[in-house]
Design an enzyme around this catalytic site. Structure first.
Site, PDB file in Angstrom:
ATOM      1  N   HIS A  32      -5.396  -3.224  -2.825  1.00 49.03           N
ATOM      2  CA  HIS A  32      -5.064  -2.290  -3.916  1.00 49.03           C
ATOM      3  C   HIS A  32      -4.951  -2.972  -5.275  1.00 49.03           C
ATOM      4  O   HIS A  32      -4.600  -2.326  -6.257  1.00 49.03           O
ATOM      5  CB  HIS A  32      -3.769  -1.536  -3.599  1.00 49.03           C
ATOM      6  CG  HIS A  32      -3.879  -0.675  -2.385  1.00 49.03           C
ATOM      7  ND1 HIS A  32      -4.395   0.593  -2.419  1.00 49.03           N
ATOM      8  CD2 HIS A  32      -3.562  -0.923  -1.089  1.00 49.03           C
ATOM      9  CE1 HIS A  32      -4.387   1.100  -1.195  1.00 49.03           C
ATOM     10  NE2 HIS A  32      -3.890   0.200  -0.371  1.00 49.03           N
ATOM     11  N   LYS A  62     -11.875   0.701  -1.879  1.00 46.51           N
ATOM     12  CA  LYS A  62     -10.861   1.304  -2.748  1.00 46.51           C
ATOM     13  C   LYS A  62     -11.385   1.289  -4.187  1.00 46.51           C
ATOM     14  O   LYS A  62     -12.318   2.028  -4.477  1.00 46.51           O
ATOM     15  CB  LYS A  62      -9.537   0.614  -2.524  1.00 46.51           C
ATOM     16  CG  LYS A  62      -9.031   1.064  -1.141  1.00 46.51           C
ATOM     17  CD  LYS A  62      -7.881   0.367  -0.555  1.00 46.51           C
ATOM     18  CE  LYS A  62      -7.597   1.008   0.804  1.00 46.51           C
ATOM     19  NZ  LYS A  62      -7.026   0.097   1.769  1.00 46.51           N
ATOM     20  N   SER A  96       0.795  -1.221   0.000  1.00 47.41           N
ATOM     21  CA  SER A  96       0.000   0.000   0.000  1.00 47.41           C
ATOM     22  C   SER A  96       0.830   1.275   0.000  1.00 47.41           C
ATOM     23  O   SER A  96       0.363   2.301  -0.485  1.00 47.41           O
ATOM     24  CB  SER A  96      -0.970  -0.007   1.181  1.00 47.41           C
ATOM     25  OG  SER A  96      -0.278  -0.198   2.396  1.00 47.41           O
TER      26      SER A  96
END
Ligand SMILES: *Cc1c(COP(=O)(O)O)cnc(C)c1O
Length: 383
Positions: free
Chosen positions: A204, A236, A176
Site C-alpha cells: 500500500h 494496487k 493494510s
C-alpha cells in the site's frame, strides 16, 4: 466430517458471512455493482491506473505481440522480454541491484520467507501484518513470534531472547487495515544490531508515498542497506496485477533458484508486464496525483472531525473508522449502501476481535464533491 452447513449458519448469525458483489464496470469511483450505481470507497486503485487509457493501450498492444497466456513458468519458456524489462525498471525505481516478478503478492511473500528460513530459524512479525506474511512465516517452519503492533521495543525484547542463527523481521510498510506506517527506521536499527534480515511488504506504499512514489522507504528516507528485502504489489496503486521482490543480485538469484512459488507456477501474462511498465512511468511522471490524493484525504479527515467522527490516525489513502462491534459495523455499511455508497465493513478474522471497522480508501479519481457526498451520508447514518 465437519458439518459445513452448520458452520456456515453460525457465520451468518455472527454477521461474519461474506459474499461477493458482482461488478459490471471497470474500477473507478462510480461503479455498477449488483445492478446499482454506487460511489465506491473501497478500491486499492489509488492512482486510478487500473483503467487508465495509456495502461489499457499498452496492454492491448502487448496482447497483439505476445498473445494472452504466458504458456509456462519463468524458468521454462514463459519469461519474455516484457517481464525482463519490467524487472530492470523496478530495480532502478527501487534503487536496488535486481527485482524479480511474482504472479501475486501472496505468492511473493510465501516464496521469499520459505526460501530464506527453515526449521531452527526465527521469524518476527508485527501482529497486524497482512495474512500473507503470517502464512509465509508459518509455512517456513521457522520459530514464529508476533510482536505488539508498531512497537520496536516489543520486537527488541523478543529478538534479544532468540538464539536462532537466521532471523527475519517481517512487516507491512503501510498496514493494510489500519493505514498507519511502520516504524521502519527503528526496525532497521534493530535488524542491524541483531544481524537479522528485514523485509518490508509495501503493497500500500508503492506508488502512493514519497515524493516520487517509491513508497514507505522513500517517505522515511531509507535505502537498500536499511531494508535489504523490499516486496511490492502491482495490483494496487500500479493498477495491474502481480508483485515483485527487489534486493541484491545474490538475493534475487537465490530466489530464482529456491523460491517454490516462483519456480512452480505459470509466469504472469506478458501483457500485464507491459501494462505495468506504462503504469510505472505514469507513477513517476505524474507527481501531482499524490498531492491531489493528499488533498482529498485531508478534506475527508477535516470533514469527519467536524462530524465528531474519530478516525484512526493515518496519513495514507487507507482511512479506517473504528466501530468495534461487528454487527454494528455491518449495519452502518448496509445503511451507506442505501445512499448508494459502497464502503467495506472489515470484520474478524481480518482484524482482531472487537475491532470491526469501516475502511474508507481514496483514489485520485474521486472528486471533492464525492468526498462531501460521503460525509453527508455518514452524517445521516452514523448518529
Ligand atoms: C494485497 C496485499 C498482499 C497480496 O498481494 P496480491 O498481489 O493481491 O496477492 C500482500 N500484502 C499486503 C500488505 C497486501 O495489502
Amino acid at each position: 466430517m465437519k458439518d459445513l452447513a452448520a458452520e456456515l449458519q453460525q457465520r451468518r448469525q455472527q454477521a461474519l458471512y461474506r459474499h461477493r458483489r458482482i461488478a459490471e464496470a471497470p474500477q473507478g469511483p462510480l461503479m455498477l455493482i449488483d445492478g446499482r450505481e454506487v460511489l465506491a470507497f473501497c478500491s486499492n486503485d489509488y492512482l486510478g491506473l487500473a483503467n487508465h487509457p495509456e495502461v489499457v493501450k499498452s496492454f492491448k498492444q502487448a496482447v497483439d505481440t505476445y498473445g494472452v497466456g504466458s504458456g509456462a513458468a519463468h524458468l521454462i519458456n514463459g519469461h519474455t522480454q516484457a517481464h525482463h524489462a519490467l524487472e530492470e525498471e523496478l530495480a532502478e525505481f527501487t534503487g536496488r541491484e535486481r527485482a524479480l516478478l511474482f504472479s501475486t503478492g501472496y505468492m511473493a511473500n510465501l516464496g521469499v520467507v520459505s526460501s530464506l528460513l527453515t526449521q531452527g530459524d526465527a521469524v518476527f512479525e508485527d501482529r497486524l501484518n497482512h495474512a500473507s506474511l503470517m502464512d509465509a512465516g508459518l509455512l517456513s517452519r521457522a520459530r514464529f513470534s508476533r510482536y505488539e503492533h508498531a512497537s520496536p521495543k516489543a520486537l527488541a525484547q523478543k529478538i534479544d531472547r532468540s538464539g536462532a542463527e537466521e532471523k527475519l523481521i517481517l512487516t507491512d510498510g503501510v498496514f493494510s487495515m489500519d493505514g498507519d506506517i511502520a516504524p521502519l527506521p527503528e526496525l532497521a536499527r534493530i535488524a542491524r544490531e541483531q544481524e537479522a534480515w528485514l523485509m518490508v511488504d509495501d503493497a500500500h506504499g508503492i506508488g502512493v508515498l514519497g515524493e516520487h512514489g517509491k513508497g514507505s522507504l522513500e517517505h522515511l528516507a531509507l535505502d537498500a542497506k536499511d531494508v535489504p528485502i523490499l516486496m511490492g504489489t502491482l495490483g494496487k496503486a500500479l493498477g495491474t496485477s502481480g508483485a515483485f521482490v527487489a534486493g541484491s543480485h545474490d538475493l534475487i538469484e537465490f530466489l530464482i533458484q529456491t523460491a517454490r512459488t516462483y519456480i512452480y507456477t505459470t509466469a504472469m501474462p506478458a501483457a500485464i508486464a507491459e501494462a505495468t511498465r506504462t503504469s510505472l512511468k505514469l507513477v513517476q511522471q505524474e507527481g501531482w496525483c499524490r498531492a491531489e490524493l493528499s488533498n482529498l484525504i485531508q478534506r475527508f479527515r477535516n470533514g469527519a472531525k467536524e462530524l465528531g467522527l474519530d478516525l484512526m490516525p493515518s496519513e495514507t489513502p487507507i482511512q479506517p473508522l473504528l466501530i468495534g462491534d461487528t454487527v454494528k459495523a455491518v449495519s452502518i455499511s448496509e445503511k451507506l449502501l442505501e445512499h448508494d455508497i459502497l464502503v467495506s465493513a472489515i470484520r474478524p478474522p481480518t482484524v482482531p476481535e472487537g475491532t470491526a471497522r469501516l475502511r474508507f480508501t481514496f483514489s485520485v479519481g474521486h472528486t471533492e464533491e464525492q468526498i462531501d457526498r460521503l460525509l453527508m451520508a455518514l452524517e445521516r447514518t452514523i448518529q
